[in-house]
Design a protein around this motif. Structure first.
Motif, mmCIF file in Angstrom:
data_model
loop_
_atom_site.group_PDB
_atom_site.id
_atom_site.type_symbol
_atom_site.label_atom_id
_atom_site.label_comp_id
_atom_site.label_asym_id
_atom_site.label_seq_id
_atom_site.Cartn_x
_atom_site.Cartn_y
_atom_site.Cartn_z
ATOM 1 N N ILE A 23 12.327 4.284 -1.349
ATOM 2 C CA ILE A 23 11.213 5.217 -1.497
ATOM 3 C C ILE A 23 11.590 6.588 -0.939
ATOM 4 C CG2 ILE A 23 8.864 5.669 -0.809
ATOM 5 C CD1 ILE A 23 8.156 3.146 -1.709
ATOM 6 N N LEU A 24 12.314 6.573 0.158
ATOM 7 C CA LEU A 24 12.743 7.852 0.722
ATOM 8 C C LEU A 24 13.627 8.599 -0.269
ATOM 9 C CD1 LEU A 24 12.890 9.839 3.021
ATOM 10 C CD2 LEU A 24 14.719 8.476 4.031
ATOM 11 N N LEU A 25 14.510 7.847 -0.906
ATOM 12 C CA LEU A 25 15.371 8.467 -1.916
ATOM 13 C C LEU A 25 14.555 9.066 -3.049
ATOM 14 C CD1 LEU A 25 18.483 6.204 -2.416
ATOM 15 C CD2 LEU A 25 18.429 8.663 -2.041
ATOM 16 N N ASP A 26 13.526 8.314 -3.472
ATOM 17 C CA ASP A 26 12.656 8.838 -4.535
ATOM 18 C C ASP A 26 11.979 10.119 -4.099
ATOM 19 O OD1 ASP A 26 11.514 5.641 -5.855
ATOM 20 O OD2 ASP A 26 13.211 6.933 -6.369
ATOM 21 N N TYR A 27 11.512 10.102 -2.855
ATOM 22 C CA TYR A 27 10.852 11.293 -2.331
ATOM 23 C C TYR A 27 11.779 12.503 -2.366
ATOM 24 C CZ TYR A 27 6.428 9.543 -0.413
ATOM 25 O OH TYR A 27 5.155 9.066 -0.249
ATOM 26 N N CYS A 28 13.038 12.284 -1.948
ATOM 27 C CA CYS A 28 13.971 13.410 -1.892
ATOM 28 C C CYS A 28 14.243 13.980 -3.278
ATOM 29 C CB CYS A 28 15.291 12.998 -1.261
ATOM 30 S SG CYS A 28 15.147 12.593 0.476
ATOM 31 N N LEU B 159 0.835 -1.198 0.000
ATOM 32 C CA LEU B 159 0.000 0.000 0.000
ATOM 33 C C LEU B 159 0.867 1.245 0.000
ATOM 34 C CD1 LEU B 159 -2.995 0.170 0.097
ATOM 35 C CD2 LEU B 159 -2.892 0.333 2.560
ATOM 36 N N PHE B 160 1.876 1.193 0.829
ATOM 37 C CA PHE B 160 2.813 2.298 0.960
ATOM 38 C C PHE B 160 3.457 2.599 -0.387
ATOM 39 C CE2 PHE B 160 5.877 5.059 2.540
ATOM 40 C CZ PHE B 160 7.166 4.592 2.411
ATOM 41 N N ASN B 161 3.819 1.531 -1.064
ATOM 42 C CA ASN B 161 4.421 1.670 -2.384
ATOM 43 C C ASN B 161 3.492 2.371 -3.361
ATOM 44 O OD1 ASN B 161 6.927 0.920 -3.529
ATOM 45 N ND2 ASN B 161 6.646 -1.048 -2.500
ATOM 46 N N GLU B 162 2.233 1.911 -3.349
ATOM 47 C CA GLU B 162 1.237 2.490 -4.255
ATOM 48 C C GLU B 162 1.077 3.976 -4.011
ATOM 49 O OE1 GLU B 162 0.540 -0.429 -6.620
ATOM 50 O OE2 GLU B 162 -0.897 1.230 -6.704
ATOM 51 N N LEU B 163 0.912 4.313 -2.736
ATOM 52 C CA LEU B 163 0.660 5.719 -2.413
ATOM 53 C C LEU B 163 1.873 6.596 -2.720
ATOM 54 C CD1 LEU B 163 -1.260 5.269 0.935
ATOM 55 C CD2 LEU B 163 -2.201 6.092 -1.211
ATOM 56 N N ALA B 164 3.050 6.025 -2.513
ATOM 57 C CA ALA B 164 4.255 6.829 -2.727
ATOM 58 C C ALA B 164 4.529 7.073 -4.195
ATOM 59 C CB ALA B 164 5.457 6.138 -2.087
ATOM 60 N N THR B 165 3.867 6.278 -5.053
ATOM 61 C CA THR B 165 4.107 6.480 -6.485
ATOM 62 C C THR B 165 2.836 6.939 -7.186
ATOM 63 O OG1 THR B 165 3.702 4.128 -6.777
ATOM 64 C CG2 THR B 165 5.993 4.837 -6.702
ATOM 65 N N ASP B 166 1.880 7.416 -6.410
ATOM 66 C CA ASP B 166 0.621 7.878 -6.983
ATOM 67 C C ASP B 166 0.878 8.996 -7.991
ATOM 68 O OD1 ASP B 166 -2.038 9.390 -7.081
ATOM 69 O OD2 ASP B 166 -2.533 7.682 -5.810
ATOM 70 N N LYS B 167 0.036 9.021 -9.039
ATOM 71 C CA LYS B 167 0.227 10.045 -10.061
ATOM 72 C C LYS B 167 -0.091 11.438 -9.548
ATOM 73 C CE LYS B 167 0.386 8.023 -14.459
ATOM 74 N NZ LYS B 167 -0.416 6.782 -14.384
ATOM 75 N N GLN B 168 -1.025 11.518 -8.593
ATOM 76 C CA GLN B 168 -1.430 12.828 -8.104
ATOM 77 C C GLN B 168 -0.432 13.320 -7.060
ATOM 78 O OE1 GLN B 168 -3.681 14.866 -9.036
ATOM 79 N NE2 GLN B 168 -4.902 13.612 -10.421
#
Lengths: 575, 432
Positions: free
Chosen positions: A241-246, A202-211
């Motif tokens: 995921i944290l890296l992606d966020y940054c 779920l976390f993965n999905e939300l972290a890569t959401d298009k919006q």
């Protein structure tokens, strides 16, 4: 009984009026009405009525209703589930603040429910809200899962989780966003196994959401997972995921990461991601978007307190130097606020070697907020390096701020004076700042004059009455004879304020005579303030003689022509 | 930055297949508006000015059509089973107001209506705007106890004080939370839930107003990507901005300008101002409508437009007259079909054009564009443009049903609905 009935009828009548002011007033008495008619009548008559009220359009009324219904919990003790229908209606309101209050009240009710009521009333309500036709109910539902979770049996826990995951994957981005925001609250209550099995995908999905708005609100989940998962899982699942966020292309997401960075650094498993922390923080500090830099800079102290000294000196300090010259004034102001915690972390020598120039630059910055933010927390710095290095520039900066054309700036610096005065010491203060304090007494802006009288009181408490006698009293004396009545008023305010910090003798001999001199002042405004001041003085320690004179003068003023003077004389007499 | 791969040849082949298999013939379906004798038009011209349609929009499902008027009234029509539209509800959206600072009246004319992107079968939200104030309404069906169903419209939020200049458009973001409102010089970003604050993301106001050369005429958010928006200017330029890149979108990411415009001279600037621009529903293209042409751009290519559709060349010799009677400043709208294959726009003589926009427009009598006249059947025959040009009869406002081939046209105080004739369709086409 008749009395209670009429109370109820009055309530119904007022709620049926068009004027929303009347309705709001009536609503504020809801608890009283409910208490007096008792729980049975409340349940049978009042609550159904309120359910109709909950369908009305005025947001003010709905907001108050949501709040007041929460207060009925005590009255309906044992039967609080009856409040849920009204709250369920309010939870679907358009206005977010109304929904928020309704959710808060539902949670209050929840605390009062027993197992059976939860199963029969709360859970079905939650299911209805989650399947709601209009998205507002789904958004409210998202906040209602984690409070009830610990109270459920395993079977119900599973079905609740399923519904919540459904909301996390809803079609509508606003719903996914609300779900993402509330996910951390649920995660903290799950076992490690469940977290790995159900939450991670779920976390993965939300972290890569298009919006963007959804990704933005899932950053909080990183912190939650860092605290719960074990090292291997953090490394495998959370770190990438944290890296992606940054490095997210959307600056708002990066802003969110910057804002949460301190929490990330304080998380349990931060050791695993230690390798990526410093470099990514530095990246955020040097981000292309000023908003992100501002957010990152505001957490400077919090983040640096978790890093090693070597790292700070090699990576963060050069960044700070760049930020001090940032083109955006908001970035510099944010830096000024947070940099004051750094000397304690890196020690005196490093501060002197690296940061002094930055401090001096800040004291000379064009943007007043930079100077003000820095000065406000100066004591943190001076504890480490002492005041001497800075004092020259500091005094210059304070003087400049004290004369700034924008009165709000002047106000802020006045409020900092009591903090700065002990750092500088009496002599330096007398030399440079005492004259300033006195000019503020005569400032054109009333707020400044008020603040400065407060300031004088604080200084007197700090430096002592003798100091006050030498430096402040002469000016007050002069003002009491000033042709412009506003300055004479200032005298009275100053005396009112000082009366709490000076000793009896000073009050009677030096200050009271000034008040007396104004009793017969031609301006009524002055006379009524004399009454007020006398009232204030009589609350401090004064001797018999003064008390008698006050009583006599107040009698005299009671006979005054002006009605306001009479009123305040009456008021003062009662004190 | 965005946009899935669309191979030019594949797309055009698909398009041409579509055009071959589906005819481009349109028939009158319905007319709505104040019944007005054509002969007495002079006498009632004042009241009919108020009743002029000022905007037309279908909602996302096509079930509703909102019509805005100069007098501030909004009429909502709903689709029936036979594809006609009946009155659903109407309400007064804006009242005229007086701006005390500039001593000017603020008209109640509805400049634009947009439907909130998310709805259910019983409730919708509708956004309307006049020159200065944006409003959001909630519209829902209420079944009362005696089994009657009423339609209730309530104003929910009023977004005022955000604009010094006149608002020309509003657009919702695909995230359901943000929207933009655009005036001549600025674009403001709002959160739907907050009417007390707005964030200025584009500002083209020069420091010295004497240096003003360009104003914004319209804007649009991308239908799928939450971070992309376009705005068009009076210089004939469409700029695309990415909200992810920075807080302020003054630095555009892409700029679409057709440098090859043939018409030079005095009228060049006047006719190149863009009156309307939209993303295609598929999100890959955008169309811009200026006075003489429509230009379709592939959002990935800024160098030149994918297609330039010329349909107003017959106006070129008359530009002087059109300038004299101010008609050169008319702002015509354009609309995409739901499958991004065709574009509709209006013109004078109550004519409207539907272009097979990816068809062949080169050389000679183009068959890729058809023109029709908006009129009750049997009333008026198609004008021959070379003889008469009636500038008072113009189809300014257009809208295309998002899923079916139904179009709505606004011509002064009458609205028309036209349906495509499907008799000669050879097969069901699905566009990828």
């Amino acid at each position: 009984m008749a009395n209670h009935e009429s109370l109820l009828n009055i309530f119904f009548e007022e709620m049926g009026m068009d004027d929303s002011g009347v309705k709001l007033n009536a609503l504020r008495t809801l608890s009283e009405v409910a208490t007096s008619v008792g729980p049975e009548v409340t349940a049978s008559s009042l609550l159904p009525f309120l359910q109709d009220v909950a369908k009305e359009p005025e947001d003010d009324v709905l907001l108050l209703l949501a709040e007041q219904v929460g207060c009925l919990v005590d009255i309906l003790d044992g039967n609080t589930q009856l409040l849920l229908p009204v709250l369920e209606e309010l939870a679907t309101a358009e206005e977010p603040s109304v929904r928020g209050k309704a959710v808060d009240s539902i949670i209050i009710v929840l605390d009062n429910l027993d197992q059976e009521s939860i199963k029969e009333n709360y859970l079905p309500m939650l299911a209805r809200l989650s399947a709601g036709n209009w998205f507002t109910s789904k958004i409210s539902a998202c906040s209602l899962f984690s409070p009830v979770y610990p109270k459920l049996e395993d079977g119900d826990k599973l079905s609740i989780r399923t519904i919540f995951y459904g909301l996390c994957a809803d079609n509508l981005p606003m719903v996914r966003k609300a779900a993402a925001e509330n996910l951390p609250n649920l995660v903290t209550q799950l076992s490690l196994e469940l977290t790995k099995q159900e939450i991670l995908p779920l976390f993965n999905e939300l972290a890569t959401d298009k919006q963007d708005s959804v990704r933005l609100c899932s950053v909080g989940n990183v912190v939650a997972l860092l605290n719960i998962l074990d090292e291997a899982d953090v490394d495998q699942y959370v770190k990438p995921i944290l890296l992606d966020y940054c490095n997210d292309p959307a600056w708002r997401v990066r802003w969110m990461v910057a804002d949460k960075f301190e929490d990330i650094c304080n998380a349990r498993n931060v050791a695993v991601i230690n390798s990526i922390i410093p470099s990514n923080y530095v990246n955020l500090l040097c981000d292309s978007e000023a908003e992100v830099r501002t957010a990152a800079a505001s957490h400077l102290t919090g983040v640096c307190s978790t890093l090693e000294l070597e790292l700070i000196l090699s990576s963060v300090i050069p960044c700070i130097k760049r930020l001090a010259n940032d083109e955006s004034k908001f970035v510099r102001a944010s830096l000024a606020k947070s940099i004051t915690g750094i000397p304690e972390i890196i020690g005196r020598e490093n501060t002197v070697n690296n940061l002094i120039e930055i401090f001096l630059e800040m004291l000379k910055d064009d943007f007043p907020d930079v100077r003000l933010n820095f000065i406000n927390d100066l004591s943190n710095i001076t504890e480490i390096i002492g005041i001497d290095e800075l004092s020259q520039h500091l005094l210059h900066a304070i003087t400049k701020l004290a004369q700034d054309l924008n009165w709000r700036v002047r106000l802020k610096i006045i409020e900092s004076i009591p903090v700065l005065a002990p750092l500088l010491g009496v002599e330096k203060f007398n030399e440079r700042l005492a004259p300033l304090c006195l000019t503020w007494l005569g400032d054109r802006v009333c707020a400044i004059r008020d603040a400065s009288t407060e300031n004088l009181k604080n200084l007197t408490a700090l430096f002592g009455v003798e100091w006050a006698k030498e430096h402040i009293f002469p000016q007050i004396n002069r003002f009491s004879k000033h042709p412009n009545y506003l300055y004479r008023m200032t005298t009275l305010f100053a005396i009112s304020s000082l009366s709490t910090v000076v000793d009896t003798k000073t009050l009677s001999d030096d200050l009271f005579p000034l008040v007396l001199g104004l009793v017969n002042d031609p301006v009524p405004n002055i006379r009524l303030n004399v009454c007020k001041t006398m009232g204030k003085i009589s609350q401090s320690d004064i001797n018999q003689e003064v008390t008698e004179i006050i009583a006599e003068k107040l009698e005299q003023l009671k006979a005054d022509q002006d009605s306001d003077v009479y009123y305040f004389a009456m008021l003062a007499q009662n004190e | 930055m965005i946009i899935t791969d669309v191979n030019k040849n594949d797309w055009e082949q698909q398009a041409n297949n579509y055009y071959t298999n589906t005819g481009n013939n349109w028939e009158f379906s319905q007319m709505f508006g104040e019944e007005d004798d054509a002969s007495s038009s002079e006498i009632s011209s004042e009241s009919s000015e108020e009743n002029c349609i000022s905007s037309l929009t279908f909602d996302q499902s096509g079930r509703f059509l909102a019509v805005g008027y100069n007098c501030g009234q909004v009429v909502v029509l709903t689709q029936q089973n036979d594809q006609t539209y009946q009155l659903y509800t109407e309400f007064k959206s804006h009242d005229s107001a007086f701006d005390f600072l500039t001593s000017m009246e603020i008209e109640e004319k509805i400049n634009m209506i947009k439907w909130y992107p998310f709805s259910n079968d019983k409730a919708q939200r509708l956004m309307t705007t006049n020159d200065k104030t944006v409003k959001l309404f909630k519209m829902w069906e209420h079944s009362s106890d005696d089994e009657r169903t009423d339609v209730i419209v309530r104003p929910w939020k009023t977004y005022e004080g955000g604009h010094v200049y006149n608002i020309n458009s509003v657009s919702f973001n695909s995230d359901g939370q943000l929207f933009i409102s655009t005036d001549d010089l600025r674009i403001n970003l709002w959160d739907v839930n907050t009417s007390t604050e707005t964030f200025g993301i584009v500002d083209i106001k020069p420091d010295n107003m004497d240096d003003l050369v360009e104003v914004i005429t319209c804007s649009d958010f991308h239908p799928q990507h939450c971070n992309v928006l376009i705005y068009a200017t009076s210089k004939g330029i469409v700029r695309m901005s990415d909200m992810r890149a920075s807080a302020k979108c003054d630095n555009h990411t892409k700029e679409f300008e057709d440098a090859d415009s043939e018409l030079g001279g005095f009228f060049h600037e006047l006719v190149s101002t863009i009156s309307d621009t939209h993303f295609s529903p598929c999100g890959r293209f955008l169309v811009s409508r200026d006075y003489l042409t429509m230009k379709v751009w592939d959002t990935r290519m800024e160098k030149e437009p994918w297609k330039v559709v010329k349909f107003h060349d017959h106006l070129i010799p008359r530009l002087c007259d059109l300038y004299e009677n101010d008609c050169i400043f008319d702002k015509f709208e354009c609309s995409w079909s739901g499958n991004s294959m065709r574009v509709l726009t209006g013109s004078y003589n109550n004519n409207f054009y539907i272009a097979d926009i990816f068809g062949d427009f080169s050389g000679g009598e183009s068959t890729s564009i058809n023109s029709f006249t908006a009129a009750r059947p049997g009333v008026v025959n198609q004008y021959d443009f070379s003889s008469q040009l009636d500038c008072s009869q113009k189809v300014v406002h257009t809208a295309w049903h998002p899923e079916e081939d139904i179009i709505a046209l606004g011509a002064n105080d009458f609205g028309y609905l036209y349906i495509r004739n499907t008799e000669n369709d050879t097969e069901e086409m699905e566009i990828v």
